[in-house]
Design an enzyme around this catalytic site. Structure first.
Site, PDB file in Angstrom:
ATOM      1  NE  ARG A   5      -2.731  -1.510   3.402  1.00 17.23           N
ATOM      2  CZ  ARG A   5      -3.162  -2.704   3.787  1.00 17.23           C
ATOM      3  NH1 ARG A   5      -4.002  -3.394   3.027  1.00 17.23           N
ATOM      4  NH2 ARG A   5      -2.775  -3.232   4.939  1.00 17.23           N
TER       5      ARG A   5
ATOM      6  CG  ASP B 268     -15.481  -5.945  -1.123  1.00 11.37           C
ATOM      7  OD1 ASP B 268     -14.263  -6.180  -0.991  1.00 11.37           O
ATOM      8  OD2 ASP B 268     -16.363  -6.735  -0.745  1.00 11.37           O
TER       9      ASP B 268
ATOM     10  CB  CYS C  40      -3.742 -13.975  -0.795  1.00  8.84           C
ATOM     11  SG  CYS C  40      -5.530 -14.175  -0.913  1.00  8.84           S
TER      12      CYS C  40
END
Length: 390
Positions: free
Chosen positions: A209, A247, A334
């Site tokens: 980030r 999202d 991930c």
């Protein structure tokens, strides 16, 4: 005691922290979560760890025959973990008050995760053995952190084996946090450890980030799978022209809006959308100069790896189609079962599908508070690439 088949001791001699059920010749009766010794076919001691039912039969805690798994063991392991985070500049850092204190095998505590949010420790047990040892772990946490810790919250309800019949309930096991707030490089956020995903935030993307902030100035940014808006916050502080957070979770979008307002007030540069990522990109009318793809793990088991790679490929190809020429793409996986080579090959194929020329600017991974045990390469789960898309 567990005795291995002849020749099956090699992985333990290389200090790999797992014993697979297929390697076992015979064993004494043991309850799941019990401490067991593992010996070679000739009776030589190899390791000691938690027994569990499943393909991974033992999670190794020590290779030292004389090391007991007791209160001193957990104090020692947590002290080592704490020292590592202090060396990394995370302990006592007023600008960053969130970090991972224990990362399973990376800290020689397989089955245990502990995240620190300001003065609260959020604990997740992923094995029955760690669940049974929780009083020792909780005391060791208090001993290690002292006055820096005011609460411990156990969030193991969704991480322990369902068939073990433990019936855990997420709850505070010591103290209580009246305020849920932490900082990452000076940015405030609200970790939702009671209702949110994982332990409430994704601390593993901290350095990535910070990198995105350097690229954000003057750019139109889209943060897909934004969760609570981590990348969006740093894009805004970095001077982005606009930031769109996307999202599928309404709750995540609400937390994103709260985090933006906490740091920037009523910020006209930011909009948040509760929408499926693929649907959003399919109907996008806005072109972006910088995009973030940080989806949840598409593959948690090797059996679904092929379909997961198809999903990643489709996602990346679509993003490359809507990003402006010369734009920047931060893309991640991930999924532990997706290797770095498979991830890069997927991106290569997606670029070809999108008919875009692509250059790799950065190759990203997890930060120092997610250490990778050199004998356990499976711990290197986070893969990321920063791409220039022409």
């Amino acid at each position: 005691m567990i005795r291995l088949k002849p020749g099956k001791e090699q992985s333990l001699l290389r200090f790999h922290p797992w014993v697979f059920s297929g390697a076992i010749a015979r064993m004494d009766p043991a309850e799941e979560g019990e401490i067991v010794d593992v010996v070679a076919s000739n009776g030589e001691f190899l390791a000691r760890g938690h027994y569990q039912i499943g393909s991974i039969a033992v999670r190794v805690l020590t290779f030292d025959k004389d090391e007991a798994i007791d209160q001193n063991f957990y104090r020692g392991r947590l002290a080592q973990a704490y020292e590592l985070r202090r060396d990394a500049g995370l302990v006592g850092n007023s600008e960053t008050t969130a970090y991972r204190l224990v990362f399973g095998e990376g800290d020689s505590l397989p089955g245990l995760v502990v995240d620190i949010y300001d003065t609260t420790a959020v604990v997740q047990m992923h094995s029955v053995g760690m669940w049974k040892d929780r009083p020792l772990i909780e005391q060791a946490l208090r001993d290690t952190m002292g006055d820096a810790l005011t609460a411990i919250y156990n969030k193991s309800e969704g991480t322990l084996p369902f068939k073990a019949g433990l019936n855990p309930i997420n709850s505070y096991v010591w103290g209580h946090a009246d305020k849920k707030e932490a900082k990452e490089n000076g940015i405030f956020f609200t970790p939702d450890w009671e209702k949110g995903q994982k332990t409430g935030f994704f601390v593993d993307q901290r350095e990535n980030r910070a990198l995105l902030e350097r690229y954000a100035r003057g750019k139109r940014v889209c943060n897909m799978f934004c969760y609570t808006g981590g990348f969006s916050l740093f894009a805004l502080r970095g001077g982005a022209e606009l930031v769109h957070s996307v999202d599928s979770s309404e709750r995540a979008i609400e937390l994103t809006r709260q985090n933006v307002e906490r740091n920037f007030g009523q910020e006209p540069r930011h909009e948040a959308f509760a929408e499926d990522a693929f649907h959003y990109m399919e109907h996008a009318t806005q072109k972006y100069d910088l995009m973030v793809l940080d989806p949840p793990a598409f593959a948690k088991h090797v059996s679904v790896l092929r379909n997961a790679l198809k999903g990643y490929r489709r996602l990346n190809a679509k993003a490359m189609q809507i990003i402006e020429p010369g734009g920047i793409l931060f893309t991640f996986s991930c999924s532990q079962v997706v290797s770095k080579e498979e991830f890069r090959t997927m991106v290569f194929t997606a670029a070809a599908m999108a008919h875009r020329r692509v250059a790799i600017l950065h190759q990203l991974t997890q930060p120092a508070d997610h250490p990778i045990n050199i004998y356990h390469p499976e711990g290197e789960y986070l893969k990321g690439l920063v791409l220039k898309v022409y």
